[in-house]
Scaffold this active site. Structure first.
Site, PDB file in Angstrom:
ATOM      1  N   ASP A  78      -0.216   5.148   0.919  1.00 44.76           N
ATOM      2  CA  ASP A  78      -0.536   6.123   1.974  1.00 44.76           C
ATOM      3  C   ASP A  78      -0.629   5.431   3.330  1.00 44.76           C
ATOM      4  O   ASP A  78      -1.411   4.506   3.513  1.00 44.76           O
ATOM      5  CB  ASP A  78      -1.855   6.830   1.658  1.00 44.76           C
ATOM      6  CG  ASP A  78      -1.768   7.694   0.421  1.00 44.76           C
ATOM      7  OD1 ASP A  78      -0.782   8.448   0.304  1.00 44.76           O
ATOM      8  OD2 ASP A  78      -2.680   7.621  -0.424  1.00 44.76           O
ATOM      9  N   ASP A 132       0.884  -1.150   0.000  1.00 44.09           N
ATOM     10  CA  ASP A 132       0.000   0.000   0.000  1.00 44.09           C
ATOM     11  C   ASP A 132       0.935   1.217   0.000  1.00 44.09           C
ATOM     12  O   ASP A 132       2.138   1.081   0.245  1.00 44.09           O
ATOM     13  CB  ASP A 132      -0.875  -0.031   1.263  1.00 44.09           C
ATOM     14  CG  ASP A 132      -1.653   1.246   1.472  1.00 44.09           C
ATOM     15  OD1 ASP A 132      -2.329   1.684   0.521  1.00 44.09           O
ATOM     16  OD2 ASP A 132      -1.556   1.823   2.568  1.00 44.09           O
TER      17      ASP A 132
END
Length: 188
Positions: free
Chosen positions: A11, A9
């Site tokens: 953020d 991922d």
């Protein structure tokens, strides 16, 4: 059996984008004369695609999700261009990616709620053009926790699900990994 594909991922996992996200959300809500939700509420939807995030944040204004999404993106770009918002890498993120990408037996991927434009900027800014073998963004997939992004990573790299792991910071990342039947590592 060893790990073959590590999917990250972005953020909250590789970059600390809270300030940029909060400011962009404020801009989106102000553009529509709506009160900006509380910080905790906004941070609870990080990882979702923007349209899904707005539906969850303001269900009574779900009809505005596309307009809010555009206003968010406009604010985000304005902040980036002005230099007022910065999403720094977390300590150790660059080193971890460099170490993993130097290995011949490990492939790297991304599965993010970011747009292609946002991810491309991050990759260019950090010199990661050759770091990842597969890049999956919210523009091309259903929102997390749907497994589509991970399934695309597996398909593009030819890696079997039991040889892959998703690294993320939210329950959406972990639920997406479970739905795709890959391993999951949570970061704080």
């Amino acid at each position: 059996m060893s790990l073959r594909l590590v999917i990250f991922d972005v953020d909250g996992t590789l970059v600390d984008s809270q300030g940029h996200i909060l400011a962009s959300m404020d801009g989106a809500f102000r553009a529509h004369a709506l009160p900006t939700p509380a910080r905790d509420a906004i941070l609870s939807i990080v990882g979702l695609s923007l349209p899904e995030a707005f539906v969850r944040l303001v269900p009574d204004h779900a009809h505005l999700r596309d307009d809010l999404t555009r206003a968010y993106k406009d604010t985000f770009m304005d902040l980036r261009k002005s230099g007022e918002a910065h999403s720094p890498l977390y300590p150790g993120a660059a080193e971890a990616l460099a170490t993993l990408s130097a290995r011949d037996d490990v492939l790297l991927g991304v599965a993010t709620g970011k747009s292609r434009r946002g991810l491309d900027h991050l990759i260019e800014t950090n010199g990661w053009e050759k770091t990842f073998q597969t890049l999956q963004v919210a523009d091309n997939h259903p929102s997390k926790p749907h497994p589509s992004m991970i399934q695309a990573c597996l398909s593009e790299t030819g890696v079997e699900d039991h040889l892959a792991v998703m690294v993320g910071d939210t329950t959406y990342d972990i639920e997406m990994a479970r739905a795709a039947e890959v391993g999951a590592l949570a970061v704080g």
